[in-house]
Motif scaffolding. Structure first.
Motif: not given
Ligand code: SF4
Length: 479
Positions: A43-59, A12-16
């Motif tokens: 659909e756009q939320s489903s692109r997330c890879s559910q990182c074990g260490v989520p850098y999005c959250q850290t930053h 699924v490509p990124r879409d704004m």
């Protein structure tokens, strides 16, 4: 086995959300992005890879639990997604609109780093909370028990309001004092409607009022009420004034050379339908003018894009470094360029050309980038013999903000400030040198992002509750 709704970033490509055409945007002050449709947000939320260490959250300054609310959105569990997102953030719908996500969560998303294009975190955050408002999931705060103590908060901007939110959640009585006639601080009078429509702030204000927060507006501390009087009325006080003193250029006091804060406030007031004589007279109105904005931050981008909408003949932005070294969000620069703004890189003001009618132009030094300074940023240096005159009949100075001298302004003894004039406050609690007085946001950090003010307000509210608990225990022990 149930279908895995996540990890779709490869297929699924990124879409704004759809962005309005620049030609239409130039005509009004409405937000430029449409809302995601429900399926698109999922659909756009489903692109997330559910990182074990989520850098999005850290930053994220608020450490928002981003992977969880993305997963809940992908699963169609929007109310739960909203509950998770509001647990750490007073204003998710505002952060979704105005945070520079390209420098925070989205800029650090591993999918962005791997070249697939970031998960569109900000747009999903906005969608979740706007949906929560539409569905009636956003309710006034109803604490489990009311406490007798009260806190006086000086400043109704994001830091003060975030603190008010978390203090009310704990049952503390809250009064917010503000110098302006509307709640919101820079969210109301600084940030233009095309980034943050004012109804978004208004509905939060109503929610706060319905939650029992008392607002005392048009109230200047030091003039209409003394700091000591506020301190005497409450069990604790929070200073959340923001920074409103504009950085200035030497010898720039000319007709037609104005401060960004005045320019943006006049525009926002006009859009509220207020009487604004300085706008009507043309002093703070770019219509038909050659406009030059000086500065490279987000406030400068707000000014140039406001000037376009006011019908300026031309709009240029002078910045002394280059595109990759500017402090403002690249996304905002791109929006400004699409709308017809010309960014003039490596250019610094040297002085002003003035006539009987006021300013006629800006004398500009051309610059190049030299060796890095102590922070690692390359220092701009003048190129000798390359000066020129940039024509202008309105110049807006957007060079940043500094703290006002609060101890003098308010006549407060013992309130320690740093050598930069910011209030000295303990990291993590906001405790100042005065007992029971806390400080948060820009007046502590210097000019910074709304999201950092929210973080400070949240943390300091928790420290104030501890302080009130300790004071109550000490009172019981003394009896
Ligand atoms: Fe999802 Fe990106 Fe955050 Fe990883 S960094 S959890 S992919 S949003």
């Amino acid at each position: 086995m149930a279908e895995n709704k996540m990890l779709k970033f490869v297929s699924v490509p990124r879409d704004m959300p759809e962005k309005r055409l620049a030609t239409a945007r130039r005509e009004d002050f409405q937000e430029i992005y449409a809302e995601f449709a429900r399926d698109k947000a999922a659909e756009q939320s489903s692109r997330c890879s559910q990182c074990g260490v989520p850098y999005c959250q850290t930053h994220c300054p608020l450490h928002n639990n981003i992977p969880d609310w993305l997963r809940l959105t992908a699963q169609g569990r929007l109310q739960e997604a909203y509950e998770v997102s509001q647990a750490t953030n007073t204003f998710p719908e505002i952060c979704g609109r105005i945070c520079p996500q390209d420098r925070l969560c989205e800029g650090n998303c591993v999918i962005e780093q791997s070249g697939h294009g970031t998960v569109t975190i900000g747009s999903v955050e906005k969608y979740i909370t706007d949906t929560a408002w539409e569905e009636g999931w956003v309710k006034p705060i109803l604490p489990a028990r009311e406490r007798p103590e009260s806190v006086g908060i000086i400043g109704a901007g994001p830091g003060g309001l975030a603190a008010a939110d978390y203090l009310r959640r704990a049952g503390v009585q809250v009064t917010v004092y503000d110098r302006y006639d509307r709640v919101g601080g820079l969210m109301t009078y600084g940030i233009p409607g095309f980034k943050l429509e004012k109804e978004v702030v208004d509905r939060r204000t109503k929610q706060f009022e319905e939650s029992g927060v008392e607002f005392v507006l048009n109230c200047k501390v030091g003039e209409d009420i003394s700091f000591d009087a506020i301190r005497g009325k409450h069990d604790a006080v929070m200073i959340a004034t923001g920074v409103y003193k504009s950085r200035d250029l030497p010898e720039s006091d000319h007709d037609g050379v104005v401060r960004a804060i005045d320019y943006l406030t006049a525009s926002n007031r006009k859009n509220f339908g207020d009487e604004v004589p300085e706008y009507d007279s043309g002093e703070l109105n770019a219509a038909g003018k050659k406009v030059v904005v000086i500065g490279g931050g987000d406030t400068a981008m707000d000014c140039v894009r406001t000037a376009i909408r006011q019908g300026a003949e031309s709009v240029k932005c002078l910045y002394r470094r280059d595109r990759s070294n500017m402090p403002g969000s690249q996304r905002e620069v791109a929006n400004a360029e699409e709308e017809g703004v010309e960014l003039v890189w490596l250019s610094a003001p040297k002085g002003f050309e003035c006539g009987a009618q006021g300013v006629k132009g800006v004398h500009v030094h051309k610059m190049r980038l030299g060796t890095p300074d102590a922070t690692g940023r390359r220092m701009p240096e003048k190129i000798e013999g390359a000066d020129y005159l940039e024509e202008a009949d309105l110049v807006v100075k957007a060079l940043g903000f500094e703290p006002e001298d609060l101890p003098t302004l308010w006549g407060v003894e013992g309130l320690e400030v740093t050598r930069w004039g910011t209030v000295r406050a303990e990291f993590g609690t906001g405790a100042t040198s005065l007992d029971g007085v806390f400080a948060v946001g820009d007046i502590v950090r210097g000019a910074s992002l709304v999201v950092w003010a929210i973080r400070d307000g949240r943390d300091s509210a928790s420290a104030i509750v501890n302080y009130l608990d300790q004071s109550a225990s000490a009172g019981v022990a003394a009896e």
